[in-house]
Structures are given as C-alpha cells and as structure tokens.
Write a protein that holds these residues in place. Structure first.
Motif, PDB file in Angstrom:
ATOM      1  N   GLU A   1       0.848  -1.188   0.000  1.00  0.00           N
ATOM      2  CA  GLU A   1       0.000   0.000   0.000  1.00  0.00           C
ATOM      3  C   GLU A   1       0.887   1.242   0.000  1.00  0.00           C
ATOM      4  N   ARG A   2       0.430   2.282  -0.643  1.00  0.00           N
ATOM      5  CA  ARG A   2       1.202   3.524  -0.775  1.00  0.00           C
ATOM      6  C   ARG A   2       1.635   4.062   0.588  1.00  0.00           C
ATOM      7  N   ALA A   3       0.772   3.989   1.592  1.00  0.00           N
ATOM      8  CA  ALA A   3       1.122   4.517   2.912  1.00  0.00           C
ATOM      9  C   ALA A   3       2.333   3.793   3.503  1.00  0.00           C
ATOM     10  N   ALA A   4       2.438   2.498   3.278  1.00  0.00           N
ATOM     11  CA  ALA A   4       3.592   1.753   3.788  1.00  0.00           C
ATOM     12  C   ALA A   4       4.834   2.046   2.971  1.00  0.00           C
ATOM     13  N   ILE A   5       4.677   2.185   1.669  1.00  0.00           N
ATOM     14  CA  ILE A   5       5.826   2.449   0.793  1.00  0.00           C
ATOM     15  C   ILE A   5       6.457   3.793   1.122  1.00  0.00           C
ATOM     16  N   GLU A   6       5.633   4.774   1.441  1.00  0.00           N
ATOM     17  CA  GLU A   6       6.122   6.130   1.695  1.00  0.00           C
ATOM     18  C   GLU A   6       6.426   6.399   3.166  1.00  0.00           C
ATOM     19  N   ALA A   7       6.206   5.432   4.015  1.00  0.00           N
ATOM     20  CA  ALA A   7       6.420   5.609   5.455  1.00  0.00           C
ATOM     21  C   ALA A   7       7.911   5.652   5.785  1.00  0.00           C
ATOM     22  N   PRO A   8       8.242   6.192   6.945  1.00  0.00           N
ATOM     23  CA  PRO A   8       9.632   6.136   7.407  1.00  0.00           C
ATOM     24  C   PRO A   8      10.073   4.676   7.584  1.00  0.00           C
ATOM     25  N   LEU A   9      11.382   4.455   7.524  1.00  0.00           N
ATOM     26  CA  LEU A   9      11.930   3.105   7.568  1.00  0.00           C
ATOM     27  C   LEU A   9      11.435   2.302   8.764  1.00  0.00           C
ATOM     28  N   ARG A  10      11.428   2.888   9.928  1.00  0.00           N
ATOM     29  CA  ARG A  10      10.993   2.142  11.112  1.00  0.00           C
ATOM     30  C   ARG A  10       9.567   1.629  10.935  1.00  0.00           C
ATOM     31  N   GLN A  11       8.688   2.491  10.454  1.00  0.00           N
ATOM     32  CA  GLN A  11       7.298   2.080  10.245  1.00  0.00           C
ATOM     33  C   GLN A  11       7.223   0.980   9.196  1.00  0.00           C
ATOM     34  N   GLN A  12       8.021   1.055   8.143  1.00  0.00           N
ATOM     35  CA  GLN A  12       8.041   0.006   7.127  1.00  0.00           C
ATOM     36  C   GLN A  12       8.458  -1.326   7.750  1.00  0.00           C
ATOM     37  N   LEU A  13       9.516  -1.312   8.554  1.00  0.00           N
ATOM     38  CA  LEU A  13       9.984  -2.533   9.202  1.00  0.00           C
ATOM     39  C   LEU A  13       8.901  -3.124  10.100  1.00  0.00           C
ATOM     40  N   GLU A  14       8.218  -2.270  10.847  1.00  0.00           N
ATOM     41  CA  GLU A  14       7.170  -2.745  11.747  1.00  0.00           C
ATOM     42  C   GLU A  14       5.969  -3.291  10.980  1.00  0.00           C
ATOM     43  N   VAL A  15       5.618  -2.675   9.864  1.00  0.00           N
ATOM     44  CA  VAL A  15       4.516  -3.169   9.042  1.00  0.00           C
ATOM     45  C   VAL A  15       4.852  -4.565   8.507  1.00  0.00           C
ATOM     46  N   PHE A  16       6.063  -4.724   7.978  1.00  0.00           N
ATOM     47  CA  PHE A  16       6.472  -6.031   7.458  1.00  0.00           C
ATOM     48  C   PHE A  16       6.510  -7.065   8.579  1.00  0.00           C
ATOM     49  N   LEU A  17       7.082  -6.702   9.711  1.00  0.00           N
ATOM     50  CA  LEU A  17       7.186  -7.638  10.825  1.00  0.00           C
ATOM     51  C   LEU A  17       5.804  -8.046  11.326  1.00  0.00           C
ATOM     52  N   ASP A  18       4.912  -7.093  11.489  1.00  0.00           N
ATOM     53  CA  ASP A  18       3.560  -7.426  11.945  1.00  0.00           C
ATOM     54  C   ASP A  18       2.822  -8.288  10.927  1.00  0.00           C
ATOM     55  N   GLU A  19       3.031  -8.018   9.643  1.00  0.00           N
ATOM     56  CA  GLU A  19       2.397  -8.844   8.614  1.00  0.00           C
ATOM     57  C   GLU A  19       2.889 -10.286   8.730  1.00  0.00           C
ATOM     58  N   HIS A  20       4.178 -10.471   8.899  1.00  0.00           N
ATOM     59  CA  HIS A  20       4.739 -11.820   9.017  1.00  0.00           C
ATOM     60  C   HIS A  20       4.277 -12.501  10.304  1.00  0.00           C
ATOM     61  N   ARG A  21       4.201 -11.749  11.383  1.00  0.00           N
ATOM     62  CA  ARG A  21       3.701 -12.315  12.637  1.00  0.00           C
ATOM     63  C   ARG A  21       2.284 -12.854  12.454  1.00  0.00           C
ATOM     64  N   SER A  22       1.426 -12.036  11.865  1.00  0.00           N
ATOM     65  CA  SER A  22       0.026 -12.454  11.723  1.00  0.00           C
ATOM     66  C   SER A  22      -0.127 -13.578  10.706  1.00  0.00           C
ATOM     67  N   ARG A  23       0.659 -13.569   9.665  1.00  0.00           N
ATOM     68  CA  ARG A  23       0.560 -14.635   8.668  1.00  0.00           C
ATOM     69  C   ARG A  23       1.023 -15.976   9.232  1.00  0.00           C
TER      70      ARG A  23
END
Length: 166
Positions: free
Chosen positions: A7-29
C-alpha cells in the motif's frame, strides 16, 4: 488479508514504520497458518525434524522473547522462562494447544512492541551473545526468521490440507 506492504502509505512511510509493518504482517501470517486446523493437524510431524505448524508458532514466541526481551534487557533465557536453545523451543507438550500457543505468541508480540515503542532504530540491544546490536538489525533478523519459518509453515499447511479427505 490486506497486504499493507504494497500500500502507498507503507511504501512512503519512514523506515521504522516500514519494518514494523512487514514484521507485523509476518507475525500475523505465521499465526494464521493454524486457522481452521484441528489439534492433530497442527501437531502433524511431516518432516524428520521437530518442525510442525504448532511448533513453528511456539518457536516464533521464543524468538520474540530472545530478541525483544533477553537481547534488550540482558535477562537470561532462564530468567524469562524460555528454552536454552532454539531446537528446544519446537518441543510441544500436552498444554500446547492451538489456543494456548496462539495466545503466547500474541502476548510475546505485544510485549515486543511495547519494549521497542520508544526506541530509535540505532538503539543498541546490549544483551545478546553476539554482542551489542542496533534495533534496526534486530528488526531485520526477526523478519528473516519469520520469512524463513513462514515458508516452512506454508508448505506444511499445504501438506496437512492435502491429507484431508476430499
């Protein structure tokens, strides 16, 4: 499941937020690989190692505690109440039901988020056997762990579901 990593919001987010989005996605998956399974299916031993779907989620809770508690706080694994080795973290006992393991994983992930909430990516985790490591490296390592184990889980789940009667 929505894929926030594209999603555009994740792509344009600061690095820390990007890392947390990816990590949370992997946790939930990884947790979702247990959805709709019976207890026996979740415990099915389909490979020679201790790797089972339930064991993978239990191991992920261990990983959370190793990196976001022990490495950050300096507390020993014994103090935290987790196994001494990664291999031991896959061992299932009678109390390891799907509900119990998912709850432990959810709790461990929540504790990890709380522990890192006020830290910068350059904050140093002093307590790991490898020596001091910055939060950014810990996030990347956790992502690597989850990605590897999510791949295992996807294959195991496919095998479990293929064994169901048609």
């Amino acid at each position: 499941m929505t894929q926030p990593t594209i999603e555009r919001a994740a792509i344009e987010a600061p690095l820390r937020q990007q890392l947390e989005v990816f990590l949370d996605e992997h946790r939930s998956r990884l947790a979702a690989t247990l959805d709709g399974l019976t207890e026996d299916e979740a415990r099915a031993a389909l490979v020679p190692s201790r790797t089972t779907l339930l064991g993978l989620v239990k191991h992920a809770a261990f990983v959370e505690k190793v990196w976001f508690d022990s490495a950050l706080s300096g507390r020993s694994r014994a103090e935290i109440g987790i196994p001494q080795t990664p291999d031991e973290s896959f061992v299932l006992d009678d109390s390891d039901t799907i509900a119990a393991v998912l709850a432990a994983h959810t709790d461990a992930c929540s504790a990890s988020r709380r522990a890192t909430a006020g830290l910068g990516l350059d904050h140093v985790f002093p307590g790991h056997r490898l020596g001091p490591l910055p939060l950014q490296w810990v996030y990347l390592h956790a992502l690597r762990e989850y990605a590897q184990h999510l791949g295992h889980a996807d294959i195991l789940r496919e095998q479990v579901l293929a064994k169901r009667p048609s």
